[in-house]
Design an enzyme around this catalytic site. Structure first.
Site, short mmCIF file in Angstrom:
data_model
loop_
_atom_site.label_atom_id
_atom_site.label_comp_id
_atom_site.label_asym_id
_atom_site.label_seq_id
_atom_site.Cartn_x
_atom_site.Cartn_y
_atom_site.Cartn_z
N HIS A 19 -33.68 10.47 81.11
CA HIS A 19 -33.62 10.15 82.54
C HIS A 19 -32.54 9.11 82.80
CE1 HIS A 19 -37.61 11.87 81.99
NE2 HIS A 19 -37.55 12.23 83.26
N ASP B 234 -32.40 13.70 83.82
CA ASP B 234 -33.02 13.96 85.12
C ASP B 234 -33.00 12.71 86.00
OD1 ASP B 234 -33.65 16.36 83.97
OD2 ASP B 234 -35.83 16.16 84.16
ZN LIG Z 1 -37.55 14.08 87.64
#
Ligand SMILES: [Zn+2]
Length: 212
Positions: free
Chosen positions: A175, A35
């Protein structure tokens, strides 16, 4: 939701039917996701690590980052990975009106163009979720959170959690962002080696490939 006992998790899954938490538990396949990118340094690092193991992943991109790093964004598809929408401004659905939120998703869609959607912070109001589904989005959550962004956790703790909770069909969240990078450099090579040695294969998330 990995920290809840299974019975609670199943209850949640039922409550939020229409959200994708994981893939089939029958096949030795996991779904690695990233993400908050693309990022000019972190994303190329992630791509290099994925390539080393011949793994494929799904990247839930922030529209604003896509616009600023188009060349990196283009690499994702070129390398055979999948992309999803993570809003344009990384909005929190609980703090945004449905109208503004949907406009932001729409704006992100103008540069991302994917039917996959992951709400930032894993938060989405039922009304907004319903609207997105009507528009044809598939809302993708996860069953294993790496904790790579969490300043209070060590890489070792993230790794042991990852290894303990990964199972067939798991959707795992990482991430490709600045705040996760230091830990990612320790976690990813070790975790990818683990997946390989355990015999897991990876697949990208497709709009219709998984059951809800
Ligand atoms: Zn996010």
């Amino acid at each position: 939701m990995h920290w809840y006992p299974d019975i609670i998790k199943e209850w949640f899954s039922g409550l939020f039917s229409g959200y994708l938490w994981h893939g089939s538990r029958n096949d030795k396949v996991v779904y690695i996701t990233f993400d908050d990118g693309p990022h000019p340094v972190v994303t190329p690092y992630v791509l290099q690590e994925l390539e080393r193991y011949d793994f494929k992943a799904t990247f839930f991109c922030i529209g604003d980052c896509v616009q600023r790093h188009t060349d990196i964004y283009d690499l994702l598809s070129i390398k055979g990975h999948s992309v999803g929408n993570h809003t344009f401004h990384h909005l929190n659905s609980w703090k945004t009106t449905t109208t503004s939120y949907l406009e932001d998703v729409d704006l992100a869609n103008s540069v991302i163009n994917s039917p996959l959607f992951r709400p930032p912070y894993g938060r989405i109001t039922p009304k907004t979720a319903k609207n997105l589904r009507v528009q044809g989005y598939k809302i993708v959550l996860w069953d294993v959170l790496s904790g790579d962004f969490d300043k209070d956790r060590t890489a070792a703790s993230c790794l042991s959690n990852l290894k303990k909770n990964t199972r067939n069909g798991s959707i795992i969240v990482f991430h490709d962002s600045e705040k996760a990078f230091e830990k990612l450099k320790v976690i990813l090579p070790d975790y990818f080696r683990f997946l390989k040695s355990e015999g897991y294969e990876t697949a990208v998330i497709k709009h219709t490939a998984l059951t809800e």
